[in-house]
Structures are given as structure tokens and as C-alpha cells.
Write a protein that holds these residues in place. Structure first.
Motif, PDB file in Angstrom:
ATOM      1  N   VAL A  29      32.153   9.742  23.374  1.00  0.00           N
ATOM      2  CA  VAL A  29      33.160  10.162  23.852  1.00  0.00           C
ATOM      3  C   VAL A  29      33.256  11.770  22.964  1.00  0.00           C
ATOM      4  O   VAL A  29      33.249  13.476  23.369  1.00  0.00           O
ATOM      5  CB  VAL A  29      34.828  10.321  23.946  1.00  0.00           C
ATOM      6  N   ALA A  30      33.421  11.301  21.086  1.00  0.00           N
ATOM      7  CA  ALA A  30      32.953  12.458  20.416  1.00  0.00           C
ATOM      8  C   ALA A  30      31.983  13.680  20.193  1.00  0.00           C
ATOM      9  O   ALA A  30      32.037  14.741  20.065  1.00  0.00           O
ATOM     10  CB  ALA A  30      33.028  12.090  18.443  1.00  0.00           C
ATOM     11  N   ILE A  31      30.791  13.077  21.064  1.00  0.00           N
ATOM     12  CA  ILE A  31      29.884  13.690  20.733  1.00  0.00           C
ATOM     13  C   ILE A  31      29.583  14.272  21.707  1.00  0.00           C
ATOM     14  O   ILE A  31      29.544  15.727  21.775  1.00  0.00           O
ATOM     15  CB  ILE A  31      28.472  12.580  20.711  1.00  0.00           C
ATOM     16  N   THR A  85      32.546  16.379  23.251  1.00  0.00           N
ATOM     17  CA  THR A  85      33.225  17.201  22.815  1.00  0.00           C
ATOM     18  C   THR A  85      32.875  17.471  21.990  1.00  0.00           C
ATOM     19  O   THR A  85      33.109  18.991  22.333  1.00  0.00           O
ATOM     20  CB  THR A  85      34.634  15.636  22.401  1.00  0.00           C
ATOM     21  N   ALA A  86      32.228  17.004  21.384  1.00  0.00           N
ATOM     22  CA  ALA A  86      31.886  18.282  19.842  1.00  0.00           C
ATOM     23  C   ALA A  86      30.963  19.037  20.408  1.00  0.00           C
ATOM     24  O   ALA A  86      30.503  19.802  20.525  1.00  0.00           O
ATOM     25  CB  ALA A  86      31.086  17.475  19.165  1.00  0.00           C
ATOM     26  N   LEU A  87      29.732  18.482  21.469  1.00  0.00           N
ATOM     27  CA  LEU A  87      29.139  19.443  22.232  1.00  0.00           C
ATOM     28  C   LEU A  87      29.002  20.024  22.602  1.00  0.00           C
ATOM     29  O   LEU A  87      28.629  21.827  22.700  1.00  0.00           O
ATOM     30  CB  LEU A  87      27.822  18.370  23.116  1.00  0.00           C
ATOM     31  N   ALA A  88      30.135  20.454  24.080  1.00  0.00           N
ATOM     32  CA  ALA A  88      31.411  20.835  24.477  1.00  0.00           C
ATOM     33  C   ALA A  88      31.835  22.340  23.590  1.00  0.00           C
ATOM     34  O   ALA A  88      31.933  23.299  24.283  1.00  0.00           O
ATOM     35  CB  ALA A  88      32.199  20.171  25.790  1.00  0.00           C
ATOM     36  N   ALA A  89      32.304  21.671  22.476  1.00  0.00           N
ATOM     37  CA  ALA A  89      33.107  22.946  21.399  1.00  0.00           C
ATOM     38  C   ALA A  89      31.744  23.673  21.173  1.00  0.00           C
ATOM     39  O   ALA A  89      32.060  25.329  21.070  1.00  0.00           O
ATOM     40  CB  ALA A  89      33.659  21.768  20.550  1.00  0.00           C
ATOM     41  N   LEU A  90      30.877  22.940  20.557  1.00  0.00           N
ATOM     42  CA  LEU A  90      29.991  24.271  19.859  1.00  0.00           C
ATOM     43  C   LEU A  90      29.030  24.867  21.116  1.00  0.00           C
ATOM     44  O   LEU A  90      28.324  25.922  20.583  1.00  0.00           O
ATOM     45  CB  LEU A  90      28.347  23.308  19.409  1.00  0.00           C
ATOM     46  N   GLU A  91      28.635  24.712  21.925  1.00  0.00           N
ATOM     47  CA  GLU A  91      28.938  25.057  23.261  1.00  0.00           C
ATOM     48  C   GLU A  91      29.244  26.548  24.007  1.00  0.00           C
ATOM     49  O   GLU A  91      28.904  27.203  24.829  1.00  0.00           O
ATOM     50  CB  GLU A  91      27.971  24.109  24.434  1.00  0.00           C
ATOM     51  N   GLY A  92      30.397  26.072  23.492  1.00  0.00           N
ATOM     52  CA  GLY A  92      31.318  27.073  23.301  1.00  0.00           C
ATOM     53  C   GLY A  92      32.384  27.299  25.819  1.00  0.00           C
ATOM     54  O   GLY A  92      32.563  28.332  26.010  1.00  0.00           O
ATOM     55  N   ARG A  93      32.187  25.905  25.465  1.00  0.00           N
ATOM     56  CA  ARG A  93      32.385  25.487  27.119  1.00  0.00           C
ATOM     57  C   ARG A  93      33.665  24.108  27.135  1.00  0.00           C
ATOM     58  O   ARG A  93      33.862  23.522  26.294  1.00  0.00           O
ATOM     59  CB  ARG A  93      31.483  25.217  28.017  1.00  0.00           C
ATOM     60  N   PRO A  94      34.558  24.621  27.993  1.00  0.00           N
ATOM     61  CA  PRO A  94      35.739  24.036  28.086  1.00  0.00           C
ATOM     62  C   PRO A  94      35.242  22.439  28.176  1.00  0.00           C
ATOM     63  O   PRO A  94      34.277  21.901  28.886  1.00  0.00           O
ATOM     64  CB  PRO A  94      37.054  24.310  28.996  1.00  0.00           C
ATOM     65  N   GLU A  95      35.626  21.378  27.569  1.00  0.00           N
ATOM     66  CA  GLU A  95      36.046  19.468  27.751  1.00  0.00           C
ATOM     67  C   GLU A  95      36.071  19.324  28.976  1.00  0.00           C
ATOM     68  O   GLU A  95      36.743  19.642  29.816  1.00  0.00           O
ATOM     69  CB  GLU A  95      36.039  18.975  27.090  1.00  0.00           C
ATOM     70  N   ALA A 102      23.203   4.263  24.588  1.00  0.00           N
ATOM     71  CA  ALA A 102      24.146   3.045  24.476  1.00  0.00           C
ATOM     72  C   ALA A 102      23.998   2.458  22.947  1.00  0.00           C
ATOM     73  O   ALA A 102      24.086   1.847  22.139  1.00  0.00           O
ATOM     74  CB  ALA A 102      22.590   1.792  25.195  1.00  0.00           C
ATOM     75  N   LYS A 103      22.888   3.480  21.754  1.00  0.00           N
ATOM     76  CA  LYS A 103      23.014   3.669  19.947  1.00  0.00           C
ATOM     77  C   LYS A 103      24.167   3.688  19.815  1.00  0.00           C
ATOM     78  O   LYS A 103      24.636   3.509  19.110  1.00  0.00           O
ATOM     79  CB  LYS A 103      21.939   4.395  19.761  1.00  0.00           C
ATOM     80  N   LEU A 104      25.402   4.115  20.759  1.00  0.00           N
ATOM     81  CA  LEU A 104      26.317   5.333  20.001  1.00  0.00           C
ATOM     82  C   LEU A 104      27.815   4.036  21.309  1.00  0.00           C
ATOM     83  O   LEU A 104      27.643   4.193  22.367  1.00  0.00           O
ATOM     84  CB  LEU A 104      26.792   6.081  20.686  1.00  0.00           C
ATOM     85  N   SER A 105      28.932   3.902  19.920  1.00  0.00           N
ATOM     86  CA  SER A 105      30.264   3.312  20.609  1.00  0.00           C
ATOM     87  C   SER A 105      30.695   4.114  21.699  1.00  0.00           C
ATOM     88  O   SER A 105      30.693   5.627  22.024  1.00  0.00           O
ATOM     89  CB  SER A 105      30.977   3.287  19.585  1.00  0.00           C
ATOM     90  N   ASN A 106      31.635   3.673  22.350  1.00  0.00           N
ATOM     91  CA  ASN A 106      32.258   4.747  23.068  1.00  0.00           C
ATOM     92  C   ASN A 106      32.779   5.836  22.878  1.00  0.00           C
ATOM     93  O   ASN A 106      33.095   7.001  23.470  1.00  0.00           O
ATOM     94  CB  ASN A 106      33.272   3.575  23.896  1.00  0.00           C
ATOM     95  N   GLY A 107      33.880   5.242  21.317  1.00  0.00           N
ATOM     96  CA  GLY A 107      33.982   7.122  20.752  1.00  0.00           C
ATOM     97  C   GLY A 107      33.523   7.610  20.532  1.00  0.00           C
ATOM     98  O   GLY A 107      33.974   9.313  20.693  1.00  0.00           O
ATOM     99  N   GLU A 108      31.719   7.237  19.714  1.00  0.00           N
ATOM    100  CA  GLU A 108      31.298   7.735  19.508  1.00  0.00           C
ATOM    101  C   GLU A 108      30.712   8.967  20.868  1.00  0.00           C
ATOM    102  O   GLU A 108      30.387  10.040  20.955  1.00  0.00           O
ATOM    103  CB  GLU A 108      29.870   7.509  18.434  1.00  0.00           C
TER     104      GLU A 108
END
Length: 143
Positions: free
Chosen positions: A129-131, A133-143, A121-127
Motif C-alpha cells: 500500500v505504501a509503495i 501511494t508513494a508512486l502515485a504521489a511521485l507521479e503526480g496522480r491521485p491515489e 510478495a517480497k513486500l508486506s501488505n502495508g509496504e
């Protein structure tokens, strides 16, 4: 000489954030059940996956085998966990939650989900989604 600003170094920032969030969430399961982080991770892993070996639990939760062993012993002492020797390899034990352990896990799931909702809730909807996506990319897994 090249200087590394630790405060802006991504691995350090991720570590600090993870540690802060983990400490805050630990208050939830510590206050309600007196569990340590390894005990919570063990309870959670077994609650999610059912029967597991200690080795599988350690891999799933990224815990060292000594921490898993201590957590398993404590949950067994509470009668929340049952060890069953493997039929083919006596060195291996299958770990399963008892009815009491499963009940505690089921009580904690809504608390964990509420904590996650408050965090997001501290993040907007866009944030959000972005986090993800970013976590999935850093973890090396598909979104």
C-alpha cells in the motif's frame, strides 16, 4: 564542498531499481518470444489499447520514436502487427495487433501478472500500500 552520495540519492535509487526489475522481467518475454524491451512495450501498449499511432505509443511507453519504429518494424516482420494509413493524413499510420500478435499478447499477460505477484510478495501488505501511494504521489496522480 557539498557531496552527493549517489547510492542514497532517490532518483538514482529509483533508476537502479527500475533497471534491475526491468532486466529481470525482460527474461520472461525474451525467453518465451525473443522480444526486446521496445518490442514488448509496443506489443503491450497495442494489446492494452487496441489501435494506436506510433507517436501515441512512444508517449504511452516513454520510448524514443526510433525505438518505436524499430519495434513496429520487427513486430510487422513477425506478422504480429498491421499498419493502416490514416485516411486524412498519409503521414500517420494506425497500428493494430494481428490475430497472431494478440494471441502472443494474451499468452504473455498471465506471465507478466505472475512476475508482478512475485515482486509484490517480497513486500508486506502495508509496504505494498505504501509503495503504491508513494508512486502515485511521485507521479503526480491521485491515489
Amino acid at each position: 564542498m557539498d557531496i552527493l552520495e549517489l547510492e542514497s540519492f532517490l532518483p538514482y535509487r529509483l533508476y537502479r531499481l527500475t533497471d534491475a526489475v526491468s532486466r529481470e522481467f525482460s527474461k520472461v518475454y525474451k525467453d518465451h518470444y525473443g522480444l526486446t524491451r521496445p518490442e514488448w512495450r509496443t506489443l503491450s501498449g497495442l494489446g492494452q489499447r487496441g489501435t494506436m499511432t506510433a507517436t501515441a505509443l512512444g508517449e504511452q511507453s516513454a520510448m524514443h520514436k526510433t525505438k518505436v519504429s524499430r519495434a513496429v518494424s520487427e513486430l510487422e516482420r513477425r506478422r504480429w502487427l498491421l499498419r493502416t494509413p490514416d485516411e486524412n493524413d498519409r503521414r500517420v499510420e494506425h497500428l493494430t495487433l494481428t490475430k497472431a500478435g494478440l494471441a502472443a499478447y494474451r499468452e504473455m499477460v498471465p506471465l507478466a501478472k505472475a512476475f508482478e505477484r512475485e515482486l509484490l510478495a517480497k513486500l508486506s501488505n502495508g509496504e505494498q500500500v505504501a509503495i503504491e501511494t508513494a508512486l502515485a504521489a511521485l507521479e503526480g496522480r491521485p491515489e
